[in-house]
Design a protein around this motif. Structure first.
Motif, short mmCIF file in Angstrom:
data_model
loop_
_atom_site.label_atom_id
_atom_site.label_comp_id
_atom_site.label_asym_id
_atom_site.label_seq_id
_atom_site.Cartn_x
_atom_site.Cartn_y
_atom_site.Cartn_z
N PHE A 133 31.36 0.73 -15.51
CA PHE A 133 31.59 -0.41 -14.63
C PHE A 133 33.03 -0.46 -14.12
N GLY A 134 33.98 0.02 -14.93
CA GLY A 134 35.36 0.10 -14.46
C GLY A 134 35.48 1.05 -13.29
N ALA A 135 34.78 2.20 -13.37
CA ALA A 135 34.81 3.17 -12.28
C ALA A 135 34.13 2.60 -11.03
N LEU A 136 32.99 1.92 -11.23
CA LEU A 136 32.29 1.32 -10.10
C LEU A 136 33.11 0.20 -9.46
N ARG A 137 33.79 -0.58 -10.32
CA ARG A 137 34.60 -1.67 -9.77
C ARG A 137 35.78 -1.12 -8.97
N LEU A 138 36.41 -0.07 -9.48
CA LEU A 138 37.52 0.54 -8.74
C LEU A 138 37.03 1.09 -7.41
N LYS A 159 54.31 -8.11 -7.79
CA LYS A 159 54.39 -6.75 -8.33
C LYS A 159 53.86 -6.69 -9.76
N LEU A 160 54.17 -7.73 -10.54
CA LEU A 160 53.69 -7.79 -11.92
C LEU A 160 52.16 -7.91 -11.95
N ALA A 161 51.59 -8.69 -11.03
CA ALA A 161 50.14 -8.85 -10.98
C ALA A 161 49.45 -7.53 -10.69
N TYR A 162 50.00 -6.76 -9.73
CA TYR A 162 49.40 -5.47 -9.41
C TYR A 162 49.59 -4.46 -10.54
N ALA A 163 50.74 -4.51 -11.20
CA ALA A 163 50.98 -3.62 -12.34
C ALA A 163 50.01 -3.94 -13.48
N THR A 164 49.75 -5.23 -13.69
CA THR A 164 48.80 -5.65 -14.73
C THR A 164 47.40 -5.14 -14.40
N GLU A 165 47.00 -5.26 -13.14
CA GLU A 165 45.68 -4.78 -12.74
C GLU A 165 45.57 -3.27 -12.97
N GLY A 166 46.62 -2.53 -12.62
CA GLY A 166 46.60 -1.09 -12.85
C GLY A 166 46.51 -0.74 -14.32
N LEU A 167 47.20 -1.52 -15.16
CA LEU A 167 47.17 -1.28 -16.59
C LEU A 167 45.78 -1.56 -17.16
N PHE A 168 45.11 -2.59 -16.65
CA PHE A 168 43.74 -2.87 -17.07
C PHE A 168 42.84 -1.68 -16.77
N TYR A 169 42.94 -1.15 -15.55
CA TYR A 169 42.10 -0.01 -15.18
C TYR A 169 42.39 1.20 -16.07
N ALA A 170 43.65 1.43 -16.38
CA ALA A 170 44.01 2.55 -17.26
C ALA A 170 43.39 2.37 -18.65
N LEU A 171 43.44 1.14 -19.16
CA LEU A 171 42.86 0.87 -20.48
C LEU A 171 41.35 1.00 -20.48
N PHE A 172 40.72 0.69 -19.34
CA PHE A 172 39.27 0.83 -19.23
C PHE A 172 38.85 2.30 -19.26
N VAL A 173 39.79 3.21 -19.10
CA VAL A 173 39.53 4.64 -19.24
C VAL A 173 39.92 5.12 -20.63
#
Length: 220
Positions: free
Chosen positions: A69-74, A95-109
């Motif tokens: 679902f992380g891949a589909l959401r991305l 910038k912090l909000a976008y960095a947080t979103e990127g970190l979430f996606y990384a953790l989902f992998v």
């Protein structure tokens, strides 16, 4: 097709809203992440045996579902960008909000893959099930030496635990930030990711969410 999806999404984006697809992705994954954090903590207290092994299996299968679902959401976000709202104001907060979103996606992998490695390193390795429909085989560790199996188990556990240590406070901070936007800043950020609900409250810090055809002007 993509242009048609974006035209449909613009009906929501123009009001500072995520599409119903984006909202569903967000809340499904939020529920799954919370379940994984609680179940991961709870199963460490099980005694070794079939019950603990079954808990590991379920935890691993939900983790693989999160990876999917992380891949589909991305993919969805790349095809249909989210709305421009008050979180996009220039400055370090954006910038912090976008960095947080990127970190979430990384953790989902990182979390599902390290968990899959952990499960596969426990011999005899068993396949997992993705949504009860697709069989996911264990990684091919059966024929490597016990020393390498132990090393993979050790390293993947360190990575998995480290990622959890990052994820848990990140979820808490993300929740606090969303509540701050809604109750303190009184802007449209939290409302953008909520399901379609009428809102008659005006927000001095940002546009008021309203359904199509409803007035979005502040009360007189």
């Amino acid at each position: 097709m993509i242009n048609g999806l974006r035209e449909w999404a613009d009906r929501y984006r123009g009001r500072g809203k995520f599409t119903p697809v984006g909202v569903t992705f967000h809340w499904f994954m939020a529920a799954a992440v919370l379940y994984q954090l609680v179940s991961g903590w709870a199963m460490q207290r099980y005694l070794a045996g079939p019950e603990k092994l079954e808990a590991y299996r379920l935890h691993s299968e939900i983790g693989m579902t999160l990876l999917l679902f992380g891949a589909l959401r991305l993919l969805w976000r790349l095809m249909v960008p989210g709305p421009i709202n008050d979180a996009d104001n220039a400055g370090w907060r954006s910038k912090l909000a976008y960095a947080t979103e990127g970190l979430f996606y990384a953790l989902f992998v990182i979390l599902p893959l390290s968990g899959w490695t952990l499960w596969s390193a426990i011999q005899p390795a068993r396949p997992l099930s993705l949504l009860g429909l697709v069989t996911v085989p264990a990684m091919p560790f059966r024929d490597i030496s016990p020393e390498w199996q132990y090393w993979l188990l050790y390293v993947s556990e360190i990575v998995h635990v480290g990622a959890v240590i990052i994820l848990a406070p990140l979820v808490l901070l993300h929740t606090i930030a969303a509540l701050k936007h809604h109750f303190w800043d009184r802007d449209d950020v939290l409302e953008g990711i909520l399901p379609e609900v009428p809102d008659n409250q005006w927000h001095p810090g940002g546009p008021n969410y309203s359904r199509p055809g409803e007035s979005s002007h502040p009360p007189s």
